[in-house]
Write an enzyme that holds these catalytic residues in place. Sequence first.
Site, PDB file in Angstrom:
ATOM      1  N   ASP A 163      -3.007  -3.833   2.641  1.00  0.00           N
ATOM      2  CA  ASP A 163      -3.976  -4.833   3.640  1.00  0.00           C
ATOM      3  C   ASP A 163      -5.372  -4.721   3.149  1.00  0.00           C
ATOM      4  O   ASP A 163      -5.815  -3.590   2.581  1.00  0.00           O
ATOM      5  CB  ASP A 163      -4.018  -4.340   5.112  1.00  0.00           C
ATOM      6  CG  ASP A 163      -2.638  -4.651   5.761  1.00  0.00           C
ATOM      7  OD1 ASP A 163      -1.957  -5.711   5.230  1.00  0.00           O
ATOM      8  OD2 ASP A 163      -2.334  -3.983   6.528  1.00  0.00           O
ATOM      9  N   ARG A 223       0.843  -1.281   0.062  1.00  0.00           N
ATOM     10  CA  ARG A 223      -0.053   0.017  -0.204  1.00  0.00           C
ATOM     11  C   ARG A 223       0.880   1.300   0.033  1.00  0.00           C
ATOM     12  O   ARG A 223       0.548   2.219  -0.624  1.00  0.00           O
ATOM     13  CB  ARG A 223      -0.854  -0.107   1.307  1.00  0.00           C
ATOM     14  CG  ARG A 223      -1.717   1.199   1.496  1.00  0.00           C
ATOM     15  CD  ARG A 223      -2.757   1.312   0.282  1.00  0.00           C
ATOM     16  NE  ARG A 223      -3.578   2.422   0.398  1.00  0.00           N
ATOM     17  CZ  ARG A 223      -4.756   2.838  -0.337  1.00  0.00           C
ATOM     18  NH1 ARG A 223      -5.124   1.736  -1.090  1.00  0.00           N
ATOM     19  NH2 ARG A 223      -5.545   3.827  -0.241  1.00  0.00           N
TER      20      ARG A 223
END
Length: 431
Positions: A116, A92
């Site tokens: 995530d 991310r």
Amino acid sequence: MKQMIIHGGKPLQGDVWIGGAKNSTVALIPASILSRTPVVLEGVPRIADVINLMDLLDEMDVRCEFKETTLRIDPTDIKMSPLPAGKIKSLRASYYFMGALLGRFGKAVVGFPGGDDIGPRPIDQHIKGFEALGASVKNENDQIIITAPEDGLHGAKIHLKMPSVGATMNIIMASVTAQGQTIIENAAKEPEIIDLATFLNNMGAVIRGAGTDVIRIEGVEMLKAQIPHTIIPDRIEAGTYVSLAACIGNGIRIHNIIEEHLDSYLAKVEEMGVVIDADEDSLYVYPAGDLKMVQVKTDVYPGFATDLQQPITPLLLTAKSGEGVVIDNIYPQRIGHIAQLQKMGANIKVADNIILAHPTEQLHGAEVIAGEIRAGACLMIAGLMAHGTTVIDKAGNILRGYDRIQEKLRQLGADVTIKDNPDVPGILDNI
């Protein structure tokens, strides 16, 4: 794919040292390419995200050397290179290359970020910030292409709809070399933003107000690293060990912490009845007695961090009576760990994205899945509490966020092994 195998039920005791903040590190590494001279970062955690970011730097001919906790980054021969979606999607924080590349080259081509799975985390505020600075942004073939105008980026007043850490950091990185002044209103106030601003200011940037809701940046021509930068301690790792110590500890001292970064979390843990002594840079967590249930509501800093709602959940299960309530106002869908805890016998459920925890006399070992970093931390604590053997699949997610986790747990007396699942190709073997 990694598995963590835990033979639980053993009281833990001793000392543990907290590493550098993951959420600082994953921004500081991309920000290093803004420097025209080599960068030295100290206190770098040995986590999978660092290795992945180093791989992305290698794509741009940026040389890296990682020894113990020191990372040397040499961007002097950097080349502008699109960052492929394949590598980006596992991480991310790769979106910080948008601001860093835009600030260094006036252009960024970055695959859509991954990381995530905890529900929607849009990057629209990042994009609006870049556009306010004069950049054009378009999506093509799963890539974000950001281009500065011919005369470069120009400072602007940017009001964030909500105080996003990622957007605040990305706008800072893009604007440090923009012409004129940039003002970020409703900026995020997390300690990691102060850490980034300190790092950039030491390279010649002019950033004021980091840690408040209004940040002012005066653009400069270029940045040059002059001195090593020591990363702040990881408040989320520290909070995780506080929960672990309260759940299964027989007296644990947690070193290298900044207590004020944990104020909201420690207040809630102490409200439950956990006794903690604080020194200048350490905490001692006493063995827990009878604890009471509390209500947890996550919020932006300085509120209760969303990244700590999962690590505190096993502690709620140890309370003697009542009902514990967890409401995640940041990521309401961050509830994937609950079904896994139920496999271990936890008396816990979800109703309308609200977690309801009840006293659980004993957890038992089971095979569970770490869907993301903090869910993995929650299950790790539960496995250490449980009777029998717990196998955590997708344990590579834990390695993404927790520095030398196997080594640290073993030093406390835990029976923990991390290994490759023979049925799934191994990744991240060098962590």
